[in-house]
Each structure stands twice: as structure tokens, then as C-alpha cells.
Design a protein around this motif. Structure first.
Motif, PDB file in Angstrom:
ATOM      1  N   ILE A   7      29.758 -74.271  28.138  1.00  0.00           N
ATOM      2  CA  ILE A   7      28.815 -73.187  27.865  1.00  0.00           C
ATOM      3  C   ILE A   7      29.376 -72.382  26.719  1.00  0.00           C
ATOM      4  O   ILE A   7      30.548 -71.981  26.738  1.00  0.00           O
ATOM      5  CB  ILE A   7      28.597 -72.348  29.136  1.00  0.00           C
ATOM      6  N   LEU A  58      23.228 -68.270  25.118  1.00  0.00           N
ATOM      7  CA  LEU A  58      24.265 -69.244  25.453  1.00  0.00           C
ATOM      8  C   LEU A  58      23.580 -70.570  25.759  1.00  0.00           C
ATOM      9  O   LEU A  58      22.500 -70.586  26.362  1.00  0.00           O
ATOM     10  CB  LEU A  58      25.048 -68.792  26.695  1.00  0.00           C
ATOM     11  N   ALA A  60      24.142 -74.557  27.451  1.00  0.00           N
ATOM     12  CA  ALA A  60      24.964 -75.502  28.208  1.00  0.00           C
ATOM     13  C   ALA A  60      24.868 -76.817  27.458  1.00  0.00           C
ATOM     14  O   ALA A  60      23.775 -77.356  27.272  1.00  0.00           O
ATOM     15  CB  ALA A  60      24.437 -75.645  29.630  1.00  0.00           C
ATOM     16  N   TRP A  69      19.803 -73.316  28.544  1.00  0.00           N
ATOM     17  CA  TRP A  69      20.155 -72.106  27.789  1.00  0.00           C
ATOM     18  C   TRP A  69      19.782 -70.864  28.576  1.00  0.00           C
ATOM     19  O   TRP A  69      18.940 -70.892  29.482  1.00  0.00           O
ATOM     20  CB  TRP A  69      19.479 -72.099  26.422  1.00  0.00           C
ATOM     21  N   LEU A  99      25.031 -71.231  33.914  1.00  0.00           N
ATOM     22  CA  LEU A  99      24.480 -70.341  32.880  1.00  0.00           C
ATOM     23  C   LEU A  99      24.325 -68.916  33.411  1.00  0.00           C
ATOM     24  O   LEU A  99      24.595 -67.946  32.681  1.00  0.00           O
ATOM     25  CB  LEU A  99      23.141 -70.890  32.379  1.00  0.00           C
TER      26      LEU A  99
END
Ligand SMILES: CC(C)(COP(=O)(O)OP(=O)(O)OC[C@H]1O[C@@H](n2cnc3c(N)ncnc32)[C@H](O)[C@@H]1OP(=O)(O)O)[C@@H](O)C(=O)NCCC(=O)NCCS
Length: 171
Positions: A7, A58, A60, A69, A99
């Protein structure tokens, strides 16, 4: 099974991947009785570009490819998980949970005291899932003015606000 998931902050050149993941991920809502949430809508590009620049998206990554995300936005003066999506073929393997944990950690690292989100009460991978991550539903009488504004916007976008919940987690 050990997954090679990492991540990390999203890059600007991954916004098409993020849109594709969103459209695919949201198809789950049709089977969950909320086809209005599987409408193919993606995050406006200007919002996404700014969030990437500020490190608030962020992804993954699995074997070099983004498969999920999460987006950190704000509701009033609190950070919120404004979007979370995992591609269907990679679902139910803990990527969404990873996440959520990463979004919590990022908000905490940036000094926030709490984090909120708006979700469906009647969908297994929404309110019950977030409750397992420590989020607690906020009673409507305790909504902030900013949360009322979000609910009003959702109502005018055609969502059934009676089936929605705001949830908060202390950090
Ligand atoms: C929410 C989402 C990101 C979860 O991703 P994921 O990688 O499958 O997440 P996990 O594997 O960590 O956990 C999924 C959880 O949902 C539960 N679940 C129950 N029914 C489910 C269903 N029909 N489909 C998917 N998950 C389901 C799983 O049992 C699991 O619970 P757990 O906490 O006991 O592990 C993914 O379902 C998704 O993209 N949904 C569409 C978008 C969305 O709902 N975003 C959040 C809006 S607020």
C-alpha cells in the motif's frame, strides 16, 4: 496465502486504473440491492489530481498493478474516507481492510483526532465491515452542519438517506 500486496501513495498516471477499479468494484452494489450506487460514476479528475498531489489517495498494488484504492477527503474539519474500492476479482482477501487500516494510520500521522465516513447501513461490506474496523454510527441528532450538508447533497443526488449512516472512529 501470502499476498504480495503493498500500500503506497497513488501516482498521477494511475488515475485511469483507479477509475476502472471503481466502476468494477461498485458493481457489487447491484447484487446488494443498490443499483443506484453502481452508476459508473468516478471521482472528478480535478479532485483526484489534487488528492494525489497531497498524498491523500493510497493504492493497493498487487504484483505491480493497482487493484484497490482509498481516498481521504474531509467532512467539515474532520478527515473522511471519501472513497474505497477493490476490484471484484481481488475482493474478500483482506485488501479493503488493509486500505482502511492505512487510511486510519495516515490520518493519525497527519494529526487528526478522528476520522469519519458516509456509508450504506444495509450492505454487508459497508456499515458492518466498517464497524469491525472500529467505526461507530453517529446518531442524526449528533450530525455536524457539514454532515447535514453531505446528507442533503446525497438526497438531491437521488440516494435514500434513510439507508445511509455517518460513522466515526477515534484515532
Ligand atoms: C468495501 C470493499 C472495498 C471491501 O474490499 P475487500 O478487499 O473485499 O475487503 P476485505 O476482504 O478486507 O473485507 C470484506 C468484508 O466484507 C464482507 N462481505 C460480506 N458480504 C460481502 C459481499 N457480498 N461482497 C463483498 N464483501 C462482503 C466480507 O465478509 C468481509 O468481512 P470481514 O470483515 O469479516 O473480513 C469492496 O467490497 C468494494 O470495493 N465495494 C464497493 C465499494 C464500496 O462499498 N466502498 C465503500 C463505500 S463507503
Amino acid at each position: 496465502v501470502t499476498l504480495a500486496i503493498s500500500i503506497r501513495a497513488a501516482r498521477h498516471d494511475e488515475l485511469d486504473d483507479i477509475d476502472r477499479i471503481t466502476v468494477d468494484a461498485d458493481q457489487r452494489f447491484t447484487a446488494a440491492g443498490h443499483p443506484e450506487l453502481a452508476d459508473g460514476e468516478t471521482m472528478p479528475r480535478t479532485v483526484a489530481e489534487r488528492a494525489v498531489a497531497e498524498g491523500r489517495i493510497l493504492v493497493a498494488e498487487l504484483d505491480g498493478t493497482p487493484v484497490g484504492w482509498v481516498y481521504l477527503g474531509r467532512i467539515g474539519d474532520e478527515p473522511c474516507i471519501g472513497h474505497l474500492a477493490v476490484a471484484q476479482r481481488h475482493g474478500l482477501r483482506g485488501i479493503g481492510s488493509a486500505l482502511v487500516r492505512a487510511a486510519i494510520a495516515l490520518s493519525r500521522a497527519r494529526g487528526a483526532g478522528s476520522i469519519v465516513l458516509s456509508t450504506q447501513r444495509d450492505v454487508a461490506f459497508n456499515e458492518p465491515f466498517f464497524a469491525r474496523h472500529g467505526f461507530v454510527a453517529i446518531a442524526p441528532r449528533d450530525w455536524s452542519p457539514a454532515q447535514h450538508a453531505v446528507a442533503a447533497a446525497q438526497a438531491s443526488a437521488g440516494l435514500d438517506v434513510a439507508t445511509r449512516a455517518f460513522m466515526r472512529r477515534a484515532l
